[in-house]
Design an enzyme around this catalytic site. Sequence first.
Site, PDB file in Angstrom:
ATOM      1  CG  ASP A  24      -2.078   0.945   1.102  1.00  0.00           C
ATOM      2  OD1 ASP A  24      -2.317   1.453  -0.013  1.00  0.00           O
ATOM      3  OD2 ASP A  24      -2.749   1.195   2.110  1.00  0.00           O
ATOM      4  CG  ASN A  72      -7.540  -2.507  -6.236  1.00  0.00           C
ATOM      5  OD1 ASN A  72      -6.572  -3.246  -6.025  1.00  0.00           O
ATOM      6  ND2 ASN A  72      -7.942  -1.611  -5.341  1.00  0.00           N
TER       7      ASN A  72
HETATM    8  C1  FPP Z   1      -1.911   0.062  -3.292  1.00  0.00           C
HETATM    9  O1  FPP Z   1      -1.481   1.399  -3.228  1.00  0.00           O
HETATM   10  C2  FPP Z   1      -1.379  -0.552  -4.498  1.00  0.00           C
HETATM   11  C3  FPP Z   1      -2.141  -1.103  -5.482  1.00  0.00           C
HETATM   12  C4  FPP Z   1      -3.615  -1.143  -5.422  1.00  0.00           C
HETATM   13  C5  FPP Z   1      -1.536  -1.637  -6.712  1.00  0.00           C
HETATM   14  C6  FPP Z   1      -0.232  -2.359  -6.541  1.00  0.00           C
HETATM   15  C7  FPP Z   1       0.317  -2.615  -7.878  1.00  0.00           C
HETATM   16  C8  FPP Z   1       1.611  -2.619  -8.209  1.00  0.00           C
HETATM   17  C9  FPP Z   1       2.716  -2.463  -7.235  1.00  0.00           C
HETATM   18  C10 FPP Z   1       2.004  -2.771  -9.641  1.00  0.00           C
HETATM   19  C11 FPP Z   1       1.772  -4.109 -10.250  1.00  0.00           C
HETATM   20  C12 FPP Z   1       2.446  -5.182  -9.538  1.00  0.00           C
HETATM   21  C13 FPP Z   1       3.275  -6.108 -10.063  1.00  0.00           C
HETATM   22  C14 FPP Z   1       3.736  -7.169  -9.140  1.00  0.00           C
HETATM   23  C15 FPP Z   1       3.759  -6.121 -11.434  1.00  0.00           C
HETATM   24  P1  FPP Z   1      -2.539   2.576  -3.435  1.00  0.00           P
HETATM   25  O2  FPP Z   1      -2.652   2.872  -4.878  1.00  0.00           O
HETATM   26  O3  FPP Z   1      -3.833   2.207  -2.780  1.00  0.00           O
HETATM   27  O4  FPP Z   1      -1.821   3.747  -2.691  1.00  0.00           O
HETATM   28  P2  FPP Z   1      -2.497   4.888  -1.805  1.00  0.00           P
HETATM   29  O5  FPP Z   1      -3.055   4.199  -0.587  1.00  0.00           O
HETATM   30  O6  FPP Z   1      -1.337   5.756  -1.482  1.00  0.00           O
HETATM   31  O7  FPP Z   1      -3.522   5.549  -2.656  1.00  0.00           O
END
Ligand code: FPP
Length: 242
Positions: A24, A72
Amino acid sequence: MAGTGKTEMAGGQMIPRHIAIIMDGNGRWAQKRGMPRTAGHGVGAENFRKIATYCKDLGMDYLTVYAFSTENWKRSRDEVGAIMGLLKKYLLESIEKMERDRIRLKIIGDTSVLDPELQALIQKTDAIAASLPGCFQANVCVNYGGRDEIARAAERFRLAHPGQPITQDGLNECMDMAGIPDPELIIRTGGEYRVSNFLLWEGAYSEFYFTDVLWPDFSEKEIDRAIESFRHRDRRFGGVKS
Ligand code: FPP
């Protein structure tokens, strides 16, 4: 349910066999720098590569990460498209490098609704992974939700064993994570203290480690800190100390 929570000796130290991570904080990391949220996911994906390699080198058997949840899809088209693009890139790289890097890739979740091109790449990576038994395995959860996994497992069980009563062992064999020991440790970065529908079945007795560090900043040292914290946990699995 396969895991009993035992840790294995690796490099003379107690290392969990299986760590899972809620990555996250990508969006906030990017916004803090005046960049679009999607840039945070790009750096987050790079960080996943680094941390997976580190976990492998430490002697772990499995790392499971939450890349895209069943919830998501509510995000903007741009953001969903960017994450799917990163997954495609990672799958293509894995097809090329899985044998060399000795990191088996497994996509976990309901992949049936993903873009057909992604589904074809997942089939290819599955075939390569099958030829590398015993290697460190990175599980990437995509269109994954713990409740959805349990519901799909129940449906699989019903179709495979019509009329039979559902048991924990029977259901366990129908989960996406079947055959993989339960994670001993689940890490959540980004300063939130919730489970967000991640590994609801497999995490029943996992230890949790929460940190304010945003995922793109989560380094190898942070993994060491999480493992150090894990080493001091008293795991009783509902029992009492003998
Ligand atoms: C959460 O942070 C992250 C996600 C929902 C997406 C994670 C995806 C990746 C790291 C890229 C794809 C992965 C691979 C393994 C190729 P958030 O977006 O909710 O962050 P925030 O809480 O700061 O808004």
